[in-house]
Design an enzyme around this catalytic site. Structure first.
Site, mmCIF file in Angstrom:
data_model
loop_
_atom_site.group_PDB
_atom_site.id
_atom_site.type_symbol
_atom_site.label_atom_id
_atom_site.label_comp_id
_atom_site.label_asym_id
_atom_site.label_seq_id
_atom_site.Cartn_x
_atom_site.Cartn_y
_atom_site.Cartn_z
ATOM 1 N N GLU A 115 0.975 -1.223 -0.175
ATOM 2 C CA GLU A 115 0.014 -0.004 0.101
ATOM 3 C C GLU A 115 0.754 1.159 -0.115
ATOM 4 O O GLU A 115 0.603 2.205 -0.819
ATOM 5 C CB GLU A 115 -1.066 -0.083 1.111
ATOM 6 C CG GLU A 115 -1.984 -1.297 1.198
ATOM 7 C CD GLU A 115 -2.742 -1.281 2.374
ATOM 8 O OE1 GLU A 115 -2.293 -1.722 3.366
ATOM 9 O OE2 GLU A 115 -3.997 -0.597 2.404
ATOM 10 N N GLU A 135 -3.780 -9.560 3.706
ATOM 11 C CA GLU A 135 -4.241 -9.329 5.013
ATOM 12 C C GLU A 135 -5.383 -10.335 5.339
ATOM 13 O O GLU A 135 -5.614 -10.750 6.514
ATOM 14 C CB GLU A 135 -4.896 -7.739 4.991
ATOM 15 C CG GLU A 135 -3.723 -6.918 5.429
ATOM 16 C CD GLU A 135 -3.249 -6.209 4.002
ATOM 17 O OE1 GLU A 135 -3.586 -6.817 3.042
ATOM 18 O OE2 GLU A 135 -2.634 -4.948 4.023
HETATM 19 C C1 HXC Z 1 6.015 -8.256 12.129
HETATM 20 C C2 HXC Z 1 7.106 -9.568 11.019
HETATM 21 C C3 HXC Z 1 6.098 -9.188 9.858
HETATM 22 C C4 HXC Z 1 5.209 -8.284 9.967
HETATM 23 C C5 HXC Z 1 7.755 -10.568 9.100
HETATM 24 N N1 HXC Z 1 8.003 -10.366 10.466
HETATM 25 N N2 HXC Z 1 6.626 -9.743 8.605
HETATM 26 N N3 HXC Z 1 6.736 -8.973 12.081
HETATM 27 N N4 HXC Z 1 4.887 -7.858 11.113
HETATM 28 N N5 HXC Z 1 4.249 -7.898 8.827
HETATM 29 C C6 HXC Z 1 9.099 -10.661 11.091
HETATM 30 C C7 HXC Z 1 8.750 -12.399 11.644
HETATM 31 O O1 HXC Z 1 8.012 -12.589 12.515
HETATM 32 C C8 HXC Z 1 10.286 -12.846 11.670
HETATM 33 O O2 HXC Z 1 10.631 -12.365 13.067
HETATM 34 C C9 HXC Z 1 11.127 -12.092 10.803
HETATM 35 O O3 HXC Z 1 10.237 -10.843 10.497
HETATM 36 C C10 HXC Z 1 11.428 -12.625 9.539
HETATM 37 O O4 HXC Z 1 10.255 -13.167 9.224
HETATM 38 P P1 HXC Z 1 10.077 -14.837 8.685
HETATM 39 O O5 HXC Z 1 8.656 -14.908 8.514
HETATM 40 O O6 HXC Z 1 10.861 -15.811 9.434
HETATM 41 O O7 HXC Z 1 10.646 -14.704 7.012
HETATM 42 P P2 HXC Z 1 10.388 -15.673 6.030
HETATM 43 O O8 HXC Z 1 9.945 -16.918 6.399
HETATM 44 O O9 HXC Z 1 11.321 -15.562 4.905
HETATM 45 O O10 HXC Z 1 8.965 -15.165 5.411
HETATM 46 C C11 HXC Z 1 8.676 -13.622 4.773
HETATM 47 C C12 HXC Z 1 7.364 -13.504 4.695
HETATM 48 C C13 HXC Z 1 6.538 -13.589 5.992
HETATM 49 C C14 HXC Z 1 6.460 -14.071 3.585
HETATM 50 C C15 HXC Z 1 7.446 -11.680 4.301
HETATM 51 O O11 HXC Z 1 7.376 -12.888 6.973
HETATM 52 C C16 HXC Z 1 5.193 -13.020 6.108
HETATM 53 O O12 HXC Z 1 4.505 -13.552 5.393
HETATM 54 N N6 HXC Z 1 5.121 -11.904 6.964
HETATM 55 C C17 HXC Z 1 3.688 -11.302 6.944
HETATM 56 C C18 HXC Z 1 3.347 -10.715 5.734
HETATM 57 C C19 HXC Z 1 1.916 -10.125 6.014
HETATM 58 O O13 HXC Z 1 0.928 -10.913 6.192
HETATM 59 N N7 HXC Z 1 1.851 -8.818 5.590
HETATM 60 C C20 HXC Z 1 0.369 -8.001 5.921
HETATM 61 C C21 HXC Z 1 0.512 -7.479 7.459
HETATM 62 S S1 HXC Z 1 -1.110 -6.915 7.838
HETATM 63 P P3 HXC Z 1 11.266 -13.432 14.061
HETATM 64 O O14 HXC Z 1 11.281 -12.655 15.386
HETATM 65 O O15 HXC Z 1 10.672 -14.839 14.162
HETATM 66 O O16 HXC Z 1 12.804 -13.595 13.667
HETATM 67 C C22 HXC Z 1 -1.117 -5.408 7.281
HETATM 68 C C23 HXC Z 1 -2.252 -4.499 7.408
HETATM 69 C C24 HXC Z 1 -1.720 -2.881 7.134
HETATM 70 O O17 HXC Z 1 0.002 -4.939 6.572
HETATM 71 C C25 HXC Z 1 -2.926 -1.927 7.502
HETATM 72 C C26 HXC Z 1 -2.792 -1.775 8.629
HETATM 73 C C27 HXC Z 1 -3.945 -0.556 9.048
#
Ligand code: HXC
Length: 262
Positions: A115, A135
């Site tokens: 976004e 999301e």
């Molecule tokens: C907090 C996050 C994060 C996130 C990754 N991390 N994405 N922490 N918020 N959005 C952290 C993980 O917990 C992890 O921490 C570290 O970053 C590395 O991530 P991994 O998952 O271990 O890496 P990998 O296996 O390579 O996977 C990468 C990834 C995955 C595919 C990007 O991290 C993922 O799916 N992340 C979430 C993506 C997501 O759903 N985004 C939308 C969020 S909601 P540790 O401490 O374990 O090392 C949103 C709403 C916005 O964006 C609007 C709000 C109003």
């Protein structure tokens, strides 16, 4: 310059480079980061040295992997609404400020990260980057303008599918959809973005900001109102020294020297 904890700012000639710097959390957007980015952009808008801004993520893995799930998990509905409003203030500022902003997407641009990139004026993407609005996998929906900007950018049909399925898609697919302007090897990404930023710095600054404003308004204004605003701003450029210089330079067959260009 103000110092920030979640972002780094470097000024390289006429270009400001903002690096989102929460690498351990894949540059996820928490409230502090959204606030710091907003404050920094307001400062850069007022900084006469800066003619264009590049926004990128620290490390090789992520631009921004979304809103910070750790911080969001226990938000109340009211707090979630406030977080969304904070994000809207940021993305609206990006669209409304006069200086062009290039997103240099160097890895995951998911959820709030996608976004954020969507609000930037151009998206340059590394070929290994990944985009998406996942999301729905978390039981929520985009909250930083994605539901509104994605259909405007790529069309209703594809936006519906991507937002409802939460599918992650490649940089090449993002290019095909018209979401990104350019895809290149990760090693070339910053150079390509910097070259474009330097090119912008050679143009008349008022003309650049009016051009951005008008094209942006095309998304929301009826054609007649857009054309009326175009007439007004076109006329206003003739009140600037840059217009006189630009046209004189053309006729004298020399490069233009604009008031605040490098
Ligand atoms: C907090 C996050 C994060 C996130 C990754 N991390 N994405 N922490 N918020 N959005 C952290 C993980 O917990 C992890 O921490 C570290 O970053 C590395 O991530 P991994 O998952 O271990 O890496 P990998 O296996 O390579 O996977 C990468 C990834 C995955 C595919 C990007 O991290 C993922 O799916 N992340 C979430 C993506 C997501 O759903 N985004 C939308 C969020 S909601 P540790 O401490 O374990 O090392 C949103 C709403 C916005 O964006 C609007 C709000 C109003």
């Amino acid at each position: 310059m103000t110092s920030y904890e979640t972002i780094r700012i470097a000024i390289d000639g006429t270009t400001a480079i903002i690096t989102i710097a929460r690498e351990k959390a894949l540059n996820a957007l928490n409230r502090q980061l959204v606030n710091e980015l907003t404050w920094a952009l307001r400062d850069l808008e007022a900084d006469a040295r800066v003619r264009a801004i590049i926004l990128t993520g620290a490390g090789e893995k992520a631009f921004v992997a979304g809103g910070d799930i750790t911080e969001m998990k226990n938000l109340s509905p009211a707090e979630a609404g406030t977080f969304s409003a904070l994000g809207h203030t940021l993305v609206d500022l990006i669209e409304q400020m006069g200086k062009p902003i290039i997103a240099a997407v160097n890895g995951f641009a998911l959820g709030g990260g996608c976004e954020l990139a969507l609000a930037c004026d151009f998206i340059y993407s590394a070929e290994n980057a990944k985009f998406g609005l996942p999301e729905v996998n978390l039981g929520t929906i985009p909250g930083f303008g994605g539901t509104q900007r994605l259909p405007r950018r790529i069309g209703m049909q594809r936006a519906l599918e991507l937002t409802i399925t939460g599918d992650i898609f490649s940089a090449q697919e993002a290019f095909r959809l018209g979401l990104v302007n350019l895809v290149c090897p990760a090693t070339e990404l910053m150079d390509r973005a910097k070259k474009t930023a330097q090119k912008i710095a050679q143009k008349g600054p008022t003309a650049v900001s009016y051009a951005k404003r008008l094209v942006r308004r095309a998304e929301v204004l009826p054609l007649s109102a857009g054309n009326e605003l175009e007439r007004e701003l076109f006329a206003l450029t003739f009140a600037t020294a840059d217009q006189k210089e630009g046209m004189t330079a053309f006729l004298e067959k020399r490069p233009a020297k604009f008031s605040s260009s490098s």
